[in-house]
Design an enzyme around this catalytic site. Structure first.
Site, PDB file in Angstrom:
ATOM      1  N   TYR A   7      40.012   5.001 -17.488  1.00 27.71           N
ATOM      2  CA  TYR A   7      40.090   4.022 -18.578  1.00 27.71           C
ATOM      3  C   TYR A   7      39.593   2.646 -18.145  1.00 27.71           C
ATOM      4  O   TYR A   7      39.809   1.665 -18.855  1.00 27.71           O
ATOM      5  CB  TYR A   7      41.529   3.911 -19.090  1.00 27.71           C
ATOM      6  CG  TYR A   7      42.044   5.158 -19.767  1.00 27.71           C
ATOM      7  CD1 TYR A   7      41.461   5.636 -20.939  1.00 27.71           C
ATOM      8  CD2 TYR A   7      43.127   5.859 -19.240  1.00 27.71           C
ATOM      9  CE1 TYR A   7      41.939   6.784 -21.560  1.00 27.71           C
ATOM     10  CE2 TYR A   7      43.613   7.008 -19.865  1.00 27.71           C
ATOM     11  CZ  TYR A   7      43.017   7.462 -21.014  1.00 27.71           C
ATOM     12  OH  TYR A   7      43.500   8.592 -21.637  1.00 27.71           O
ATOM     13  N   ASP A  67      50.822  12.177 -14.779  1.00 26.63           N
ATOM     14  CA  ASP A  67      50.357  13.260 -13.906  1.00 26.63           C
ATOM     15  C   ASP A  67      50.018  12.773 -12.507  1.00 26.63           C
ATOM     16  O   ASP A  67      50.133  13.526 -11.544  1.00 26.63           O
ATOM     17  CB  ASP A  67      49.122  13.930 -14.518  1.00 26.63           C
ATOM     18  CG  ASP A  67      49.517  15.034 -15.483  1.00 26.63           C
ATOM     19  OD1 ASP A  67      50.597  15.612 -15.294  1.00 26.63           O
ATOM     20  OD2 ASP A  67      48.753  15.307 -16.415  1.00 26.63           O
ATOM     21  N   HIS A 310      35.363  10.052 -13.640  1.00 26.69           N
ATOM     22  CA  HIS A 310      35.659  10.657 -14.934  1.00 26.69           C
ATOM     23  C   HIS A 310      35.973   9.634 -16.018  1.00 26.69           C
ATOM     24  O   HIS A 310      36.279   8.482 -15.743  1.00 26.69           O
ATOM     25  CB  HIS A 310      36.762  11.710 -14.835  1.00 26.69           C
ATOM     26  CG  HIS A 310      38.120  11.146 -14.654  1.00 26.69           C
ATOM     27  ND1 HIS A 310      39.255  11.897 -14.734  1.00 26.69           N
ATOM     28  CD2 HIS A 310      38.529   9.897 -14.417  1.00 26.69           C
ATOM     29  CE1 HIS A 310      40.300  11.134 -14.541  1.00 26.69           C
ATOM     30  NE2 HIS A 310      39.898   9.923 -14.360  1.00 26.69           N
ATOM     31  N   TYR A 391      43.628   6.695 -28.754  1.00 25.34           N
ATOM     32  CA  TYR A 391      44.845   5.919 -28.483  1.00 25.34           C
ATOM     33  C   TYR A 391      44.631   4.960 -27.323  1.00 25.34           C
ATOM     34  O   TYR A 391      45.432   4.046 -27.109  1.00 25.34           O
ATOM     35  CB  TYR A 391      46.040   6.860 -28.209  1.00 25.34           C
ATOM     36  CG  TYR A 391      46.361   7.171 -26.770  1.00 25.34           C
ATOM     37  CD1 TYR A 391      45.627   8.089 -26.036  1.00 25.34           C
ATOM     38  CD2 TYR A 391      47.433   6.550 -26.128  1.00 25.34           C
ATOM     39  CE1 TYR A 391      45.938   8.383 -24.721  1.00 25.34           C
ATOM     40  CE2 TYR A 391      47.754   6.833 -24.802  1.00 25.34           C
ATOM     41  CZ  TYR A 391      46.999   7.756 -24.101  1.00 25.34           C
ATOM     42  OH  TYR A 391      47.310   8.036 -22.785  1.00 25.34           O
ATOM     43  N   ARG A 392      43.528   5.109 -26.605  1.00 24.25           N
ATOM     44  CA  ARG A 392      43.311   4.355 -25.369  1.00 24.25           C
ATOM     45  C   ARG A 392      41.885   4.662 -24.966  1.00 24.25           C
ATOM     46  O   ARG A 392      41.411   5.771 -25.192  1.00 24.25           O
ATOM     47  CB  ARG A 392      44.292   4.926 -24.345  1.00 24.25           C
ATOM     48  CG  ARG A 392      44.525   4.206 -23.064  1.00 24.25           C
ATOM     49  CD  ARG A 392      45.668   4.939 -22.363  1.00 24.25           C
ATOM     50  NE  ARG A 392      45.843   4.497 -21.003  1.00 24.25           N
ATOM     51  CZ  ARG A 392      46.595   5.124 -20.110  1.00 24.25           C
ATOM     52  NH1 ARG A 392      47.239   6.233 -20.443  1.00 24.25           N
ATOM     53  NH2 ARG A 392      46.732   4.652 -18.898  1.00 24.25           N
TER      54      ARG A 392
HETATM   55  C1  LIG Z   1      43.718  13.070 -12.881  1.00 26.25           C
HETATM   56  C2  LIG Z   1      44.335  11.968 -13.695  1.00 26.25           C
HETATM   57  C3  LIG Z   1      45.438  12.232 -14.469  1.00 26.25           C
HETATM   58  C4  LIG Z   1      46.027  11.204 -15.229  1.00 26.25           C
HETATM   59  N1  LIG Z   1      47.139  11.507 -15.967  1.00 26.25           N
HETATM   60  C5  LIG Z   1      47.716  10.539 -16.713  1.00 26.25           C
HETATM   61  C6  LIG Z   1      48.897  10.817 -17.448  1.00 26.25           C
HETATM   62  O1  LIG Z   1      49.447  11.916 -17.383  1.00 26.25           O
HETATM   63  N2  LIG Z   1      49.420   9.828 -18.206  1.00 26.25           N
HETATM   64  C7  LIG Z   1      48.861   8.590 -18.257  1.00 26.25           C
HETATM   65  O2  LIG Z   1      49.395   7.718 -18.944  1.00 26.25           O
HETATM   66  N3  LIG Z   1      47.753   8.305 -17.564  1.00 26.25           N
HETATM   67  C8  LIG Z   1      47.158   9.232 -16.786  1.00 26.25           C
HETATM   68  N4  LIG Z   1      46.040   8.926 -16.055  1.00 26.25           N
HETATM   69  C9  LIG Z   1      45.408   7.613 -16.204  1.00 26.25           C
HETATM   70  C10 LIG Z   1      45.848   6.550 -15.183  1.00 26.25           C
HETATM   71  O3  LIG Z   1      45.547   6.967 -13.880  1.00 26.25           O
HETATM   72  C11 LIG Z   1      47.339   6.226 -15.256  1.00 26.25           C
HETATM   73  O4  LIG Z   1      47.692   5.839 -16.565  1.00 26.25           O
HETATM   74  C12 LIG Z   1      47.757   5.130 -14.284  1.00 26.25           C
HETATM   75  O5  LIG Z   1      49.168   5.078 -14.233  1.00 26.25           O
HETATM   76  C13 LIG Z   1      47.262   3.761 -14.722  1.00 26.25           C
HETATM   77  O6  LIG Z   1      47.124   2.947 -13.588  1.00 26.25           O
HETATM   78  P1  LIG Z   1      47.979   1.646 -13.337  1.00 26.25           P
HETATM   79  O7  LIG Z   1      49.380   2.000 -13.598  1.00 26.25           O
HETATM   80  O8  LIG Z   1      47.607   1.087 -12.005  1.00 26.25           O
HETATM   81  O9  LIG Z   1      47.445   0.746 -14.530  1.00 26.25           O
HETATM   82  P2  LIG Z   1      46.905  -0.715 -14.482  1.00 26.25           P
HETATM   83  O10 LIG Z   1      45.457  -0.706 -14.233  1.00 26.25           O
HETATM   84  O11 LIG Z   1      47.773  -1.570 -13.648  1.00 26.25           O
HETATM   85  O12 LIG Z   1      47.211  -1.099 -15.984  1.00 26.25           O
HETATM   86  C14 LIG Z   1      46.526  -0.567 -17.076  1.00 26.25           C
HETATM   87  C15 LIG Z   1      46.018  -1.703 -17.964  1.00 26.25           C
HETATM   88  O13 LIG Z   1      47.141  -2.383 -18.527  1.00 26.25           O
HETATM   89  C16 LIG Z   1      46.960  -3.784 -18.465  1.00 26.25           C
HETATM   90  N5  LIG Z   1      48.007  -4.349 -17.626  1.00 26.25           N
HETATM   91  C17 LIG Z   1      48.448  -3.871 -16.434  1.00 26.25           C
HETATM   92  N6  LIG Z   1      49.407  -4.644 -15.940  1.00 26.25           N
HETATM   93  C18 LIG Z   1      49.589  -5.634 -16.832  1.00 26.25           C
HETATM   94  C19 LIG Z   1      50.462  -6.745 -16.898  1.00 26.25           C
HETATM   95  N7  LIG Z   1      51.322  -6.987 -15.924  1.00 26.25           N
HETATM   96  N8  LIG Z   1      50.380  -7.569 -17.955  1.00 26.25           N
HETATM   97  C20 LIG Z   1      49.495  -7.331 -18.950  1.00 26.25           C
HETATM   98  N9  LIG Z   1      48.645  -6.278 -18.958  1.00 26.25           N
HETATM   99  C21 LIG Z   1      48.697  -5.452 -17.911  1.00 26.25           C
HETATM  100  C22 LIG Z   1      45.622  -4.066 -17.853  1.00 26.25           C
HETATM  101  O14 LIG Z   1      44.704  -4.354 -18.875  1.00 26.25           O
HETATM  102  C23 LIG Z   1      45.238  -2.760 -17.179  1.00 26.25           C
HETATM  103  O15 LIG Z   1      43.861  -2.498 -17.291  1.00 26.25           O
HETATM  104  C24 LIG Z   1      45.460   9.909 -15.240  1.00 26.25           C
HETATM  105  C25 LIG Z   1      44.352   9.655 -14.439  1.00 26.25           C
HETATM  106  C26 LIG Z   1      43.810  10.663 -13.658  1.00 26.25           C
HETATM  107  C27 LIG Z   1      42.640  10.327 -12.785  1.00 26.25           C
END
Ligand SMILES: Cc1cc2nc3c(=O)[nH]c(=O)nc-3n(C[C@H](O)[C@H](O)[C@H](O)COP(=O)(O)OP(=O)(O)OC[C@H]3O[C@@H](n4cnc5c(N)ncnc54)[C@H](O)[C@@H]3O)c2cc1C
Length: 467
Positions: A7, A67, A310, A391-392
C-alpha cells in the site's frame, strides 16, 4: 513504522517531503490494563513487541495481529487494517487517540478529553470510545489531518480456539460458498473473519517459487495448478476456507457441527483440522495468527517470482454470490489480459468482504511493473463502474480511488478538503494522502491519474514543482 507493504511503504507522495519516523523512538507501551483488557501504545510498538510484553507479564490476553506481525499496532489500525481473531477490525477496537494537529496543538479524543483526577489520564479513556459530542476519531484514520501519537487498543481475553480449513472441489461453486458463509457470519457462528483462498495459494504458501511448478512464461495454467495441488495435502481442490472457532471444547464442537452442516450443501466440501495436516502446512500458521500470535510466514508466498514486490487490490464487495462472481469475473479476465497469476485472499464478513488480490511482480522488470500498474488501474475503474470501491490503496492509486467516491458532485472529497484546509491551512501534513490535497496544491496538476501512474514508475516525475 512504514511497513505498509503493498500500500505504499514509507514513501511520501510529494518529492522533497520530510518523512517522520515514529517507529524508531516513539515505541513505548505506555500501559497494559489487565482488568480492562486494553493497552495504550505509541506508534512504534509492533505486534511482536506488544505480544512479547504481554507474555513477559504473563497476562491472559491476546493481541490481534494482521497476517504479517512486523508492522505497527497503531499504524495498521489508523490505516483501518484487519486481523483474524474476533477483535480483527482494528479501528473498531481502538479506544482513544492522542493527536498532534498540523498547527502543533495536542488533542485527545474520547474520554481522554476529560482530565483525570490530579492530572492523571482519565480512567475510562480506554473503556468508552465516543464520549460526548461528535465522534471525531474516524477523521484521523486514512487521512492527513493529524499525527496520532498515542492510541488505546482493546485486547482479547485468551480463550480456547480451534482453527480448521474446508476445501471445495469445484471452481464454479465460488458463489455458492459465499452464499453459505453469509448466514454463518451474520449469525456470528463464525468465530472470526475467515479467509477464502484459491488453491493456487496452497502452492505459493509452500514458499517455493512459481518456477518449481511451471517453467514457461505467462500465468500458470489451471491444469498445472491441479496437477501440483493433487500432490499437496489438500489435494486437487479449488477454494480453501480458513476459519477459527473460539470458546470451550463443547461449544467449539457444536459450532463446528453447525459449520460443517451448512457447507455440506456444497458437494465435496471437506473439513480438516491442523492435526490432519503435516506441520509445515500453512494452516498451522493460521492457528498462530488467529490466536493472537504474530508471525512472518505470510511473506513466504512472495517468493513466487524473483525480486518480488506486490500491490494489493482490495475492493469491498457485498457478501452475496452474484456480487462476488461479478468482481471475480472482472479480476480473472484482467489478470489474463495483463499476464499475471491471480492470487486472491478474501476476508469474508457477514455483509461485505474485502476481495483482496495480491499482484506479485518482478520489481526488476520495467515491463512487469508497468503491466501491474495498468492491471490495477483497469481493475479499479471496472469494478467502480459496477459499484465496488477500494477500502485502501497504494499511494500511486490514491487519486484514482478517491475519484471513484464521487457521489453528489464529489461531496465527500469537498467535505474532506474543507476539514483539511481548516486544520492544516499551510498544507504541510502528508499532501495527497488518500487523494486529499490541501488548498495550496489543489488544481495544480499534482494528482496522478491514468497512465501517469506508469510514468511515475519510470521515474519521469510525479507532479509539478510548487511555485
Ligand atoms: C504478505 C502480506 C500480508 C499482509 N496482510 C495484512 C493483513 O492481514 N491485514 C492488514 O491490515 N494488512 C496486511 N498487510 C499490509 C501491511 O503490511 C500491514 O497492514 C502492516 O501492518 C502495515 O504496516 P505498518 O503498521 O508499519 O503501517 P504504517 O506504514 O506505519 O502505517 C500505515 C499508514 O498509516 C498512516 N499512519 C501511520 N502511523 C500514523 C500516525 N501515527 N499518525 C497518522 N497516520 C499514520 C500513514 O499514512 C501510513 O502510510 C500485508 C502485507 C503483506 C506484504
Amino acid at each position: 513504522m512504514g511497513r505498509n507493504i503493498g500500500y505504499g511503504g514509507t514513501a511520501p507522495r510529494v518529492p522533497g517531503s520530510v518523512v517522520i519516523d515514529l517507529g524508531r523512538r516513539m515505541n513505548r507501551i505506555l500501559n497494559i490494563d489487565a482488568e480492562n483488557a486494553s493497552c495504550l501504545v505509541e506508534p512504534g510498538v509492533s505486534y511482536f513487541a506488544l505480544y512479547e510484553e504481554i507474555q513477559r507479564q504473563k497476562l491472559p490476553l491476546w493481541i490481534d495481529t494482521p497476517d504479517v506481525g512486523g508492522g505497527s499496532v497503531l499504524g495498521n489500525a489508523i490505516d483501518r487494517g484487519v486481523g483474524y481473531t474476533p477483535y480483527g477490525d482494528h479501528f473498531a477496537n481502538h479506544c482513544g487517540l492522542e493527536i498532534v494537529l498540523p498547527n502543533g496543538e495536542l488533542l485527545r479524543t474520547g474520554m481522554g478529553s476529560l482530565p483525570g483526577k490530579d492530572g492523571v489520564d482519565n480512567p475510562t479513556w480506554q473503556s468508552f470510545q465516543p464520549a460526548y459530542g461528535p465522534y471525531s476519531d474516524g477523521i484521523f484514520s486514512q487521512s492527513n489531518f493529524g499525527i496520532v501519537v498515542r492510541m488505546g487498543m482493546w485486547l482479547m481475553p485468551e480463550t480456547g480456539h480451534q482453527s480448521y480449513l474446508i476445501t471445495f472441489p469445484r471452481d464454479e461453486d465460488f458463489p455458492a460458498i459465499i452464499e453459505a458463509i453469509r448466514p454463518l457470519a451474520q449469525q456470528r457462528v463464525l468465530g472470526n473473519i475467515p479467509q477464502l483462498r484459491h488453491v493456487i495459494q496452497e502452492l505459493a504458501t509452500t514458499a517455493q517459487p512459481k518456477s518449481a511448478f511451471h517453467s514457461s512464461p505467462g500465468p500458470i495454467p489451471r491444469e498445472t495448478i491441479r496437477q501440483h495441488a493433487s500432490c499437496l495435502p489438500v489435494g486437487d481442490v479449488s477454494w480453501v476456507f480458513y476459519g477459527t472457532q473460539y470458546g470451550d471444547a463443547a461449544s467449539i464442537s457444536s459450532q463446528l457441527s453447525l459449520i460443517e452442516g451448512a457447507f455440506a450443501a456444497i458437494p465435496g466440501a471437506k473439513l480438516r483440522l491442523p492435526s490432519d495436516l503435516p506441520p509445515e502446512h500453512y494452516l498451522h500458521s493460521r492457528v498462530s495468527v488467529c490466536s493472537g500470535v504474530p508471525v512472518l510466514r505470510e511473506l513466504d508466498w512472495l517468493n513466487w517470482v524473483p525480486n518480488a514486490a506486490h500491490l494489493f487490490f482490495s475492493p469491498i464487495v457485498p457478501t452475496r454470490g452474484r456480487d462476488a462472481q461479478a468482481v471475480h469475473d472482472i479480476v480473472v479476465r484482467l489478470h489474463a489480459k495483463y499476464g499475471f497469476d491471480l492470487l486472491p485472499t478474501l476476508c469474508v464478513a457477514g455483509r461485505e468482504m474485502h476481495y483482496i488480490v495480491n499482484i506479485v511482480y518482478d520489481r526488476a522488470s520495467v515491463d512487469e511493473k508497468r503491466r501491474a500498474a495498468a492491471l490495477m488501474r483497469e481493475m479499479i475503474a471496472e469494478t467502480a463502474a459496477e459499484g465496488y470501491g477500494e477500502y485502501r490503496t497504494h499511494i500511486l492509486f490514491a487519486d484514482m480511488v478517491a475519484r471513484t467516491y464521487s457521489w453528489g458532485d464529489n461531496a465527500l472529497m469537498r467535505f474532506n478538503e474543507t476539514i483539511k484546509d481548516a486544520l492544516d491551512p499551510n498544507g504541510i501534513l502528508a499532501p495527497g494522502r488518500n487523494g486529499i490535497w490541501p488548498k495550496r496544491f489543489r488544481g495544480k496538476g499534482w494528482e496522478i491519474l491514468g497512465t501517469e501512474v506508469e510514468d511515475a514508475l519510470d521515474g519521469k516525475g510525479i507532479g509539478p514543482s510548487l511555485s
